[in-house]
Design an enzyme around this catalytic site. Structure first.
Site, PDB file in Angstrom:
ATOM      1  N   LEU C 232       3.074  -8.439   8.175  1.00 55.39           N
ATOM      2  CA  LEU C 232       2.619  -7.548   7.107  1.00 55.39           C
ATOM      3  C   LEU C 232       1.105  -7.334   7.156  1.00 55.39           C
ATOM      4  CD1 LEU C 232       3.606  -6.034   4.532  1.00 55.39           C
ATOM      5  CD2 LEU C 232       2.901  -8.052   3.243  1.00 55.39           C
ATOM      6  N   ASP C 233       0.692  -6.081   7.216  1.00 60.17           N
ATOM      7  CA  ASP C 233      -0.728  -5.702   7.184  1.00 60.17           C
ATOM      8  C   ASP C 233      -1.519  -6.244   8.368  1.00 60.17           C
ATOM      9  OD1 ASP C 233      -0.161  -4.451   4.784  1.00 60.17           O
ATOM     10  OD2 ASP C 233      -0.845  -6.122   3.556  1.00 60.17           O
TER      11      ASP C 233
END
Lengths: 289, 289, 289, 289
Positions: C232-233
């Site tokens: 994530l990210d």
């Protein structure tokens, strides 16, 4: 930027000669009129003998009761201190007419920022000397008026435009409007017509700034939002910005890149005008952001 | 920016009319001369009938052996393709004379960037029409020459300056030098004199740009580094930048703020010139950064 | 930016281990295949033992005749030099699906830039886990699919989404899509899903970045466009930008200001992806602008 | 920025709970004490129940006569309104100690801005845990103290440092000082130690931010000036800025580019602190520029 806008909120803009105690005087005046100051901004050109500018955002506890008295007494105060002043109530949303020709980017940016609440104003009409943008305006529920302008019909066109605006509009935004307004027209909206010029003024005053920027080989291109005066591209500057370009940009690429600067610069200028954050003094602006 | 600079490294700059296969031709040429390409940059104004510009950074495995042959054969290739070309070896550090008057900020920025290695050049001398900056220059171990200039002595002063520069200097930086050079002087250093103008050209061409910017009420002030030509402030722009100012800035504040833009813009332009990243074409520059 | 796009134009992206003469090899290969190079960009991580990346924009004089042969021979060349390569023809416009939740600003920016020609792609569909944005999408003539997602229905929803996308879409843009895609889904679009994160990554990874930025008292807020990976990210960053904020900004004001950065950062990233200006290497991007 | 600084000028910083009429109260108080307001800045977190912050710059006509009375009466006013307040006279120049290790760029920027008048303070001493920067400091006429620090000698070193500072210094600037100060040391200078962190906090808290930025492939790198608290890199942020970088930048290039951001961010933060433009509230700053 203001979130949670209070309906009892108002702004007072003041320009006057500097005088000791002027801030006390104004803040006491507001206190006596049950106005609670939310935001106080001030600028002095010279504390000895200059001008002082103030922007005061305040809330009136009982708006209806206090409002008229405040206005009346400001008249007296203003005379005593040689003030130019202006009071605006948040509940009276400003109404802007947008003038366009064929380009849509500045127009759409303004419409979108009104819809999103970033510009706290209404758009009662869009006026254009062409018909190209009718559809994208009308589908937003905004009336679109097509008023063609030629050298012969210019007087007539301005007359018709003024009739349309009469009583319906507080200020005008020239969102890439390719016509020069007459001094008579401008005089009806002093410091209330905002234009976007597609260059970093005073560079490239006049026509075709992108082509001239391309030919000069500049490394930044810009845009300038200013109030319209009778001197073309010479009115008080509200906002300017630039973006970086390279040797890879053709003149057309400059136009495309410039559109984004134009629309943001114009949107900022319009939002500040709407929020009463701009004071014009001579040919300059004080911007209380 | 260059880390780990190799002493066998060189750059080749080429400007020539577009021709199919030109990239093959040049890269094959380098391969045949034992040059290993490290960085290849290219720009085409128009793939059909325009100009093509190339910057190629390469390493010669055996520099001494390959170098002369490369130069010689480039002569032939250049003629065939109507090339303007220029080859620079990293081992031959460029030498810049800095011309100043009384302001120190651009001068000091250049000296510091040379010391820190950000500008990969030498400063064999600083020349000034005043004496104020002698101490801060000499304490860096750089010779400082004071050559006063007046209307009467200008020819003589330029003559003396040229004698000082003779054989010792590759290019000149006017780091807020408040004198206009004669066409004769400029002709000795074509595209090798860099000036910093303290405005965003073409706004405020000429004298006192900060005062004029203040009077115009601009919201950004800028600086422009350009090669010097006989047309004042009209030479090819290398770099420009701006910073935001507000109504709180006096004309003096603009000067202070502007100094920082000036010195950075000038330092970038000088570094690019030193690293052979600039090609001049007509009155524009191609910058391969 | 490219104006006047030629239908015979294509781009070749190459990543391969550095090898002397590689530029000659590639440019000769193109020349032999009647490809006229318009733009040549190159980057080397280390000229001795690193990777070399190339982006070559070229025109094929007789597209139909040359195209298949070019592809076929690239296969051979690519194997020999251990190349990862990709060829894209301008005539085959890329098709992007836009995934949204309830926020319209990034979505509208993409739609507008497609309409204005700044993003040279098609939008065959918008997919949302909510229904709020249907009207503004459909009135642009773009199909809108509402696929609700809950913890229980997630697998089913992704399956349905993949069916919709099947054969119709080249890449996906998450334009403030408030759902996390499964590794299975992501694996179907390697380096072909672009997300906009509303912070300057790696600051404020995860949820509610504006509230956290407000609480931390930062003076700039940012946005990051990146390819989506399973972390994530953490995927390769394509573009980032920031804007200045002050103590006057509430958390809501940060959101409003941030929306403008988000949409511009995302639009740039999408345009570069569409124009084949991005090469992913490990967890980084090379951007040939 | 302030040109023409008046020796009779002072600034008053106030933080207190919001209360109707507070601006009247403060401006009346100043008027009664013969203080002429030059600049009035104010910020309210919430007009109903928040905090109000004020910065008032004023001139005392007869400084000697008015000064003590003003201080005395502010004590009373402050108690009544639960104010945190601070008054600073321009004639009492602030004295900053600069702590450095081996890097010179932030140090030199501060020295130069003091010399040029942009930072209106004195530098009574530079303290370093190394000896490398002695010469460039001493040649500016500034005393340089070498106080080595190791794990074993840290307590002793801080003790010696405090003795040097005792009575001679108003605040401390950590200009790339590679040591962590103890809570005891920090407690002696609450909100009076400014550090420059070489990243855009909260990204890359801790050591080696440039290497980590390089590995993450960010497209902007930044710097953050903040007051030092016991939580590493977590103190109130005064200023931040970023610059754009590309895939061409090595980790070393990032350092070089970052140095320029660092020194400007730090110089702005120091100038604002010196000009009493910063109010700390909780872990945030209000900056009245």
């Amino acid at each position: 930027m203001q979130s949670e806008q209070n309906k009892n909120r108002a702004t007072l803009l003041i320009s006057c000669p500097e005088k000791p105690g002027i801030i006390s005087t104004v803040s006491n005046f507001l206190l006596e009129h049950q106005a609670n100051i939310v935001q106080f901004d001030q600028h002095t050109t010279d504390p000895k003998a200059g001008m002082v500018f103030m922007r005061i955002e305040f809330e009136l506890n009982d708006f209806e009761a206090s409002h008229d008295k405040l206005h009346e007494d400001l008249q007296t105060l203003g005379n005593e201190y040689k003030m130019k002043w202006q009071i605006n109530n948040k509940r009276d949303r400003k109404r802007m007419a947008i003038f366009v020709t064929k380009q849509d980017s500045c127009l759409m940016e303004l419409i979108w920022r009104v819809k999103s609440g970033e510009i706290d104003a209404d758009i009662p009409m869009v006026i254009s000397n062409h018909n190209e943008l009718r559809e994208i305006v009308e589908r937003e529920g905004i009336p679109y008026y097509h008023i063609p302008v030629s050298a012969e019909t210019k007087d007539e066109a301005e007359k018709r435009t003024l009739e349309l605006l009469e009583g319906k509009v507080d200020f005008i935004v020239l969102a890439r409007y390719m016509q020069i307004l007459s001094p008579e027209f401008i005089s009806k909206f002093p410091n209330r017509i905002i234009n976007i010029h597609h260059s970093f003024l005073p560079a490239f005053v006049g026509a075709n700034p992108y082509v001239r920027a391309f030919n000069r080989g500049v490394k930044l291109i810009g845009a300038t939002a200013h109030y319209v005066t009778n001197d073309l591209d010479e009115g008080p500057i509200i906002e300017q910005d630039v973006i970086r370009v390279t040797h890879r940009y053709t003149a057309d690429d400059l136009k495309v890149a410039g559109r984004h600067v134009e629309k943001h610069v114009l949107a900022h200028a319009v939002a500040w005008h709407v929020d009463n954050k701009v004071i014009v003094h001579g040919n300059k602006t004080i911007i209380f952001t």
